[in-house]
Design a protein around this motif. Structure first.
Motif: not given
Length: 760
Positions: A212, A487, A526, A531
């Protein structure tokens, strides 16, 4: 306000506000998408981890000789083989890469092996001989506050007190008390932990990983390897879900050590059982509440205490606690409050981030209290909530003013006013409509129906002064926009949002998402519903930078003022129509590039009284649950969930609905079935045979209303939507079961025995 029925998307090239098809959706459904577990390289070895079977023990000795002697085994590594930092941690470096002196939870890593076949690796792992001296584990979270420390850093990760208004305010006319408990929930993502590490010719390492947060992984891995961060490159591999569990390290350091030691690519894939041991879970929590109100139902004061069991290592427990106490009063105006909370260390499995992040626990407490208070006042539970619901300009119990949108009332009205589902006729022979389903265990005549409500508030983005930023870059080449961001796409939908934003800003059709890796600045985690705001905002501003360059270029060529030009549908045009140039013509074979780091408004830590502007913004959600219960058997069927959710603006409506339905599934699971059973520190149900999650047949009908009230400062006014569905859906289901049975039910998940064996 938008009432949402079934939505579909047919195109991957949507702009902001369009129902846009995920480009990875069809490959995933067809089994063609490459997840991290599908990685392969020539000469690849397989890694396995030896884990502690004890919750608390001293390690007397470790003998790796039998494993090293096995044919096909290339490496066996222990704590002695860690060249850099011996510990790591998401916020606090307190967790050993390998246990060497003591183990503190079942599943703690002791050694890793690399072999030329996964079965050989398993046998080698089992051949390692470890002698333990077992000690009594510390497993009671409340006892841990004052118990002998089980770690050099102590047992209390954080202690917080919130004092709001007049802490000594007199009691209200009506006072209700409650004690509540939340069990340990697993994120239950589809794809267990997996990765592949490749040693590089320059002595560095390249790690393909489902995670993440690439950059925080990079910094921790580099520290443990004793390497500069620029020698550790991370690339996002296909992620099969996350929900917070991939925010912490699991196998990252282990697999890199094996690859560097052997000089060969190494792959690791956890089994489902190992996955239960190898990642953090939702914090179990004990809550005590006292609510005070006047006779008209206006809240006067709340008092609360909460203890979060963080397990053996810190992870994000301090931040989870802060969320819990900050939102202890829920989305209600409360002039006076005293809240005290602890996050503590025990010999239970480590806990950290999970969808809802501390607010799930608080919401179960405050919504249970609101129902108790409504009963004591003989008031409708919806009316009580509406009377006290927060609005813009109100203040949290942390003293922070809500300056953004706050449609709590609209959310609740949308959920409450949705048509109720019909009651099945007594002659209906469809057993799938009964609690227990196809087992035909329930009789229609025994079924009782209940309706319950939940209302919630959740912060968006990181809090308490944590540096929250996201980098992104846009390259425009031959009419194609190339977006670069770190991301992590874990299912939340950035893979569509980034393209929609680029098309909206630049007016181009073709958008390519570049490789997601650490070659660009961090996008942050995330998580925290951040995000869309943070990396979405970074993409928007990067594209706007390219847009300005494009217009300036045409302005210089034509000798006009850039202010007279605009970019419309992929063409630079003037107001008088004299200039009309396509993006490709304007770029003219070259490329335009803009990179930036996007930040939101600053936040600050809570002070000694729990006061401060700790959060960026807030999102609200309401749920109405309808359940059918067989009280004699303790079986529950969640029939319908109606929800109104504050989303700011729907950038991809079909995807928003999907996130809401998925979040509700986890809320329903926590309400009636999902719990990791831990006894004396031992996990008793580390499989999906014994850890139950909702299937399609367990899911209720979901009636969704999107409350669109654009949030100032957010990209296109959008708020994150992934967490709120999980938060108030759980207390809504339990409230409905209480309404059907008359039972108090102070604990989730509600087990059949809690109903069938309860004293009515």
């Amino acid at each position: 306000m938008t009432s949402v029925a079934d939505r579909t998307a047919t195109d991957t090239r949507g702009r902001v506000g369009d129902d846009t098809l995920r480009p990875d959706g069809i490959p995933k459904v067809k089994g063609e998408f490459a997840f991290s577990s599908d990685l392969w390289d020539r000469g690849m070895l397989w890694g396995r981890t030896l884990r502690s079977p004890h919750a608390a023990a001293r390690i007397v000795s470790i003998d790796i000789g039998p494993a090293l002697a096995m044919p096909g085994v290339h490496a066996v590594l222990t704590a002695d083989d860690v060249p850099g930092s011996a510990t790591y941690g998401l916020e606090h470096s307190d967790q050993p890469v390998f246990a060497s002196d003591v183990v503190r939870y079942v599943g703690e890593a002791i050694a890793v092996v690399a072999a030329d076949h996964p079965e050989t690796a398993r046998l080698a792992m089992e051949a390692i001989v470890v002698e333990y001296e077992v000690v009594t584990p510390l497993t009671d979270s409340e006892a841990a506050i004052t118990a002998e420390p089980i770690h050099p850093d102590g047992n209390v990760f954080r202690h917080l007190v919130i004092r709001h208004g007049d802490p000594d305010a007199v009691d209200g006319d009506v006072v209700v008390d409650g004690e509540y408990e939340i069990g340990m929930q697993d994120q239950a993502f589809m794809g267990p932990e997996s990765a592949m590490a490749l040693p590089m010719e320059d002595g560095g390492i390249e790690l393909f990983i489902a995670t993440q947060w690439l950059h925080v992984d990079q910094s921790q891995v580099a520290a443990c390897l004793g390497m500069p961060e620029d020698k550790v490159r991370l690339v996002l591999a296909g992620v099969g879900g996350a929900f917070g569990a991939r925010e912490d390290l699991s196998l990252q350091v282990h697999i890199c050590l094996l690859a560097l030691h052997t000089g060969r690519p190494v792959k690791m894939v956890f089994s489902r059982e190992e996955s239960f041991y190898g990642h953090v879970h939702r914090h179990p929590c004990r809550l005590r509440y006292r609510h005070h109100a006047d006779r008209e139902g206006n809240l006067v004061k709340i008092e609360a205490s909460m203890v979060f069991d963080g397990g053996a290592y810190a992870s994000s427990s301090p931040a989870v606690l802060a969320n819990g106490v900050s939102f202890a009063a829920g989305p209600y105006r409360v002039p006076n409050a005293v809240v005290e909370g602890w996050a503590v260390r025990t010999n239970n499995p480590p806990c950290g981030a999970m969808r809802g992040f501390g607010v799930v626990q608080a919401c179960f407490g405050h919504e249970s209290q609101m129902d108790k208070l409504a009963a004591a006042l003989d008031m409708d539970p919806v009316e009580l909530r509406l009377r006290n619901a927060m609005r813009r300009g109100d203040r949290m119990i942390t003293g922070q003013e809500i300056t953004g949108t706050a449609p709590a009332e609209e959310c609740l009205r949308a959920a409450a006013e949705a048509p109720l589902p019909p009651v099945p006729h007594e002659d209906d022979d469809d057993v799938m409509l009964l609690p227990g389903g196809a087992g035909r265990t329930a009789d229609r005549g025994q079924i009782r129906r209940g309706v319950g409500y939940g209302l919630s508030i959740k912060n968006i983005a990181f809090s308490e002064g944590f540096d929250d930023s996201a980098a992104a870059a846009c390259t425009l080449r031959d009419g194609v926009a190339i977006i670069k961001s770190a991301c992590a796409e874990v299912g939340q939908g950035f893979v569509t949002i980034a393209g929609q934003i680029a098309r909206e800003v630049l007016g181009v059709e073709e958008v390519v998402l570049d490789t997601v890796d650490t070659d660009i600045g961090s996008a942050g985690s995330t998580s925290a519903s951040r995000q869309t705001w943070m990396s979405g905002g970074a993409v928007e501003h990067a594209c706007r930078g390219v847009r300005e360059q494009l217009i300036d270029r045409v302005a210089r060529r034509t000798g006009v003022d850039p202010a007279t030009l605009d970019l419309v549908d992929g063409r630079v045009v003037s107001g008088d129509g004299s200039i009309d140039v396509s993006v490709a013509e304007a770029v003219d074979g070259e490329e335009l590039y803009h990179e930036l780091v996007f930040r939101h408004a600053p936040t600050q830590p809570l002070d000694e009284n729990g006061q401060g502007d700790a959060h960026v913004s807030y999102a609200f959600a309401a749920h109405r649950a309808v359940v059918d219960v067989d009280p004699e058997l303790g079986l529950v069927r969640v029939v319908e969930m109606a929800t109104g959710q504050d989303i700011g603006r729907a950038l991809n409506p079909v995807q928003v609905v999907g996130q809401i339905e998925g979040g509700i599934a986890q809320g329903v699971g926590l309400a009636v079935m999902e719990e990791i059973i831990v006894e004396d520190g031992l996990v008793k149900n580390a499989s999906f045979t014994d850890y139950l999650i909702p299937t399609a047949l367990d899911m209720p009908e979901v009636v969704t209303t999107l409350i669109e009230d654009p949030e100032p400062g957010a990209p296109f006014g959008a708020k994150g939507v992934g967490e709120p569905p999980t938060i108030s859906s759980t207390p809504a289901v339990v409230a409905a079961i209480r309404a059907a049975t008359g039972l108090e039910l102070p604990r989730v998940p509600v087990r059949p025995a809690d109903i069938a064996l309860a004293d009515s």
